[in-house]
Design an enzyme around this catalytic site. Sequence first.
Site, mmCIF file in Angstrom:
data_model
loop_
_atom_site.group_PDB
_atom_site.id
_atom_site.type_symbol
_atom_site.label_atom_id
_atom_site.label_comp_id
_atom_site.label_asym_id
_atom_site.label_seq_id
_atom_site.Cartn_x
_atom_site.Cartn_y
_atom_site.Cartn_z
ATOM 1 N N ARG A 64 -13.627 -13.650 34.781
ATOM 2 C CA ARG A 64 -12.888 -13.800 36.036
ATOM 3 C C ARG A 64 -13.723 -13.332 37.224
ATOM 4 O O ARG A 64 -13.646 -13.875 38.303
ATOM 5 C CB ARG A 64 -11.590 -12.989 35.936
ATOM 6 N N TYR A 65 -14.499 -12.266 36.999
ATOM 7 C CA TYR A 65 -15.310 -11.678 38.066
ATOM 8 C C TYR A 65 -16.777 -11.833 37.695
ATOM 9 O O TYR A 65 -17.138 -11.707 36.526
ATOM 10 C CB TYR A 65 -14.972 -10.191 38.234
ATOM 11 N N ARG A 78 -18.720 -9.053 35.433
ATOM 12 C CA ARG A 78 -18.141 -8.463 34.212
ATOM 13 C C ARG A 78 -17.247 -9.473 33.515
ATOM 14 O O ARG A 78 -16.631 -10.311 34.161
ATOM 15 C CB ARG A 78 -17.348 -7.200 34.546
ATOM 16 N N CYS A 125 -1.857 -3.670 18.312
ATOM 17 C CA CYS A 125 -1.787 -2.389 19.012
ATOM 18 C C CYS A 125 -1.120 -1.411 18.067
ATOM 19 O O CYS A 125 -0.329 -1.805 17.213
ATOM 20 C CB CYS A 125 -0.962 -2.506 20.291
ATOM 21 N N CYS A 163 3.732 -1.348 23.894
ATOM 22 C CA CYS A 163 4.330 -0.757 25.095
ATOM 23 C C CYS A 163 5.283 -1.780 25.693
ATOM 24 O O CYS A 163 4.902 -2.932 25.910
ATOM 25 C CB CYS A 163 3.238 -0.430 26.103
ATOM 26 N N CYS A 221 4.199 -3.899 28.592
ATOM 27 C CA CYS A 221 2.892 -4.566 28.479
ATOM 28 C C CYS A 221 2.858 -5.903 29.217
ATOM 29 O O CYS A 221 3.760 -6.709 29.093
ATOM 30 C CB CYS A 221 2.557 -4.813 27.006
ATOM 31 N N ARG A 237 0.056 -7.873 28.905
ATOM 32 C CA ARG A 237 -0.749 -8.796 28.101
ATOM 33 C C ARG A 237 0.078 -9.261 26.905
ATOM 34 O O ARG A 237 -0.455 -9.549 25.848
ATOM 35 C CB ARG A 237 -2.041 -8.121 27.628
ATOM 36 N N ASP A 265 2.643 -5.982 36.845
ATOM 37 C CA ASP A 265 2.408 -7.421 36.935
ATOM 38 C C ASP A 265 3.703 -8.171 36.677
ATOM 39 O O ASP A 265 4.651 -7.614 36.129
ATOM 40 C CB ASP A 265 1.342 -7.836 35.917
ATOM 41 N N ASP A 283 -2.632 -7.111 40.241
ATOM 42 C CA ASP A 283 -3.280 -8.345 39.842
ATOM 43 C C ASP A 283 -2.444 -9.464 40.434
ATOM 44 O O ASP A 283 -1.277 -9.613 40.069
ATOM 45 C CB ASP A 283 -3.298 -8.441 38.309
ATOM 46 N N LYS A 287 -7.549 -8.993 40.937
ATOM 47 C CA LYS A 287 -7.110 -7.663 41.353
ATOM 48 C C LYS A 287 -7.377 -7.454 42.835
ATOM 49 O O LYS A 287 -8.455 -7.753 43.310
ATOM 50 C CB LYS A 287 -7.930 -6.605 40.609
HETATM 51 C C1 LIG Z 1 -9.048 -6.085 35.159
HETATM 52 C C2 LIG Z 1 -10.048 -7.012 34.713
HETATM 53 C C3 LIG Z 1 -11.415 -6.667 34.727
HETATM 54 C C4 LIG Z 1 -11.923 -5.297 35.150
HETATM 55 O O1 LIG Z 1 -11.830 -5.089 36.517
HETATM 56 P P1 LIG Z 1 -12.310 -3.698 37.122
HETATM 57 O O2 LIG Z 1 -11.828 -3.751 38.541
HETATM 58 O O3 LIG Z 1 -13.786 -3.660 36.998
HETATM 59 O O4 LIG Z 1 -11.672 -2.623 36.324
HETATM 60 C C5 LIG Z 1 -12.335 -7.612 34.316
HETATM 61 N N1 LIG Z 1 -11.939 -8.837 33.915
HETATM 62 C C6 LIG Z 1 -10.640 -9.205 33.906
HETATM 63 C C7 LIG Z 1 -10.296 -10.577 33.485
HETATM 64 C C8 LIG Z 1 -9.645 -8.292 34.297
HETATM 65 O O5 LIG Z 1 -8.363 -8.662 34.262
HETATM 66 S S1 SF4 Z 2 -0.285 -1.981 27.171
HETATM 67 FE FE1 SF4 Z 2 -0.092 -3.801 25.849
HETATM 68 S S2 SF4 Z 2 -2.169 -4.207 25.095
HETATM 69 FE FE2 SF4 Z 2 -2.139 -2.090 25.887
HETATM 70 S S3 SF4 Z 2 -1.666 -0.818 24.100
HETATM 71 FE FE3 SF4 Z 2 0.264 -1.247 25.111
HETATM 72 S S4 SF4 Z 2 1.047 -3.086 24.070
HETATM 73 FE FE4 SF4 Z 2 -1.135 -2.913 23.569
#
Ligand SMILES: *Cc1c(COP(=O)(O)O)cnc(C)c1O
Ligand code: SF4
Length: 354
Positions: free
Chosen positions: A98-99, A102, A111, A115, A118, A120, A277, A313, A320
């Site tokens: 995405r960035y 990184r 997991c 959570c 969560c 994700r 989110d 996000d 972000k």
């Molecule tokens: C959050 C995230 C990151 C990390 O972002 P930082 O600001 O460096 O912590 C990298 N890739 C994706 C897809 C993310 O969602």
């Molecule tokens: S926030 Fe989501 S991905 Fe992270 S540990 Fe909890 S359930 Fe797993």
Amino acid sequence: MDQEYNKGMKERISSIKKLPPCFKLSEEELSFLHKPPPGALPFAVTPYYLSLCSKDDPDDPLRRQCIPTTRESKFKEYELEDPLGDKRYLACTRLVHRYRDRALLLVTDHCAMYCRHCFRRSSAGKGRLSSRELNLAVTYCKEHNEIKEIILSGGDPLTLEDDRLTDIIRAFRTIREELVIRIHSRIPVVLPQRITSGLVSSLGGLHPLWLVTQFNHPREITPESSEALARLAASGIILLNQTVLLKGINDSFETLELLFRSLVRLGVKPYYLFQGDLARGTSHFRTSILEGLRLYRKLSNLSGLLRPMYAVDLPGGGGKVVLDSGAAEGSLAGWLKLKSQEGKIYRYPVEESQ
Ligand SMILES: *Cc1c(COP(=O)(O)O)cnc(C)c1O
Ligand code: SF4
């Protein structure tokens, strides 16, 4: 692998039958657990984390993070299945680029505890990274020299066996020696027994390695989790924390100050405080963004060591953005307008009346 850890995973509580009888369940909890709604995030909690929760108060801040309720079936029209918009940035299976500098690799959907807040949650059900998928991700990274950092995320990467985890890290290191590797894991919070001496010594040889954990409440800091953090720190792993701002759980100045102060004392730098989110069925966890901004203004008086970045996000792949008093470009009919890093305007609901 260490016995303690195996025990922790095996003894995970994942159905109503396994909950200790002294646990008094509310209507909303009972009704979810008796018949989990189709497509819901699975229920699982470690005996350790459950032991930190109140047995009779369903509003207990730790209990709310692990015991599901029927409120998870209430969707808002603006909530999304892929709130971060990761799908459109998939460079290859499981690698989200995405960035520019990184990329994030989803190494497992497992997991130790799920959570309830969560975001994700839609990545659940894809299993673990296969060798073929690892090769694809490594090849992509080799061809994209602009990637300077690999983030191992999921799911929780520390649910993998020591060998598997170190193989993944080594695979990247082999092609690009200077890569910074970062692990996102909630294990120190929910299963600190997993931070065994074996794990720590295998990771200790793989610097530069950063670990970003997720403590959301001061009561999650216990002798066990402090010990886990101390072991990681002693092996030279650099520790950061991201906290999710959670309504009725940690959305007060006093709670956050205590949390951040305790983390800093343990050598963990508060990195992000995340506005929730827009993941489906999480509205009961979201503090209004205006309330979040008010709270953050108060936190800005704290030492820089304590103070994380308050960020969100942007829904639909905006990425972000750090929220501060200058972030909002104005509001319109219940929506706040926010500018992404690329300068595009995205909308985020205000939700002030809830
Ligand atoms: C959050 C995230 C990151 C990390 O972002 P930082 O600001 O460096 O912590 C990298 N890739 C994706 C897809 C993310 O969602
Ligand atoms: S926030 Fe989501 S991905 Fe992270 S540990 Fe909890 S359930 Fe797993």
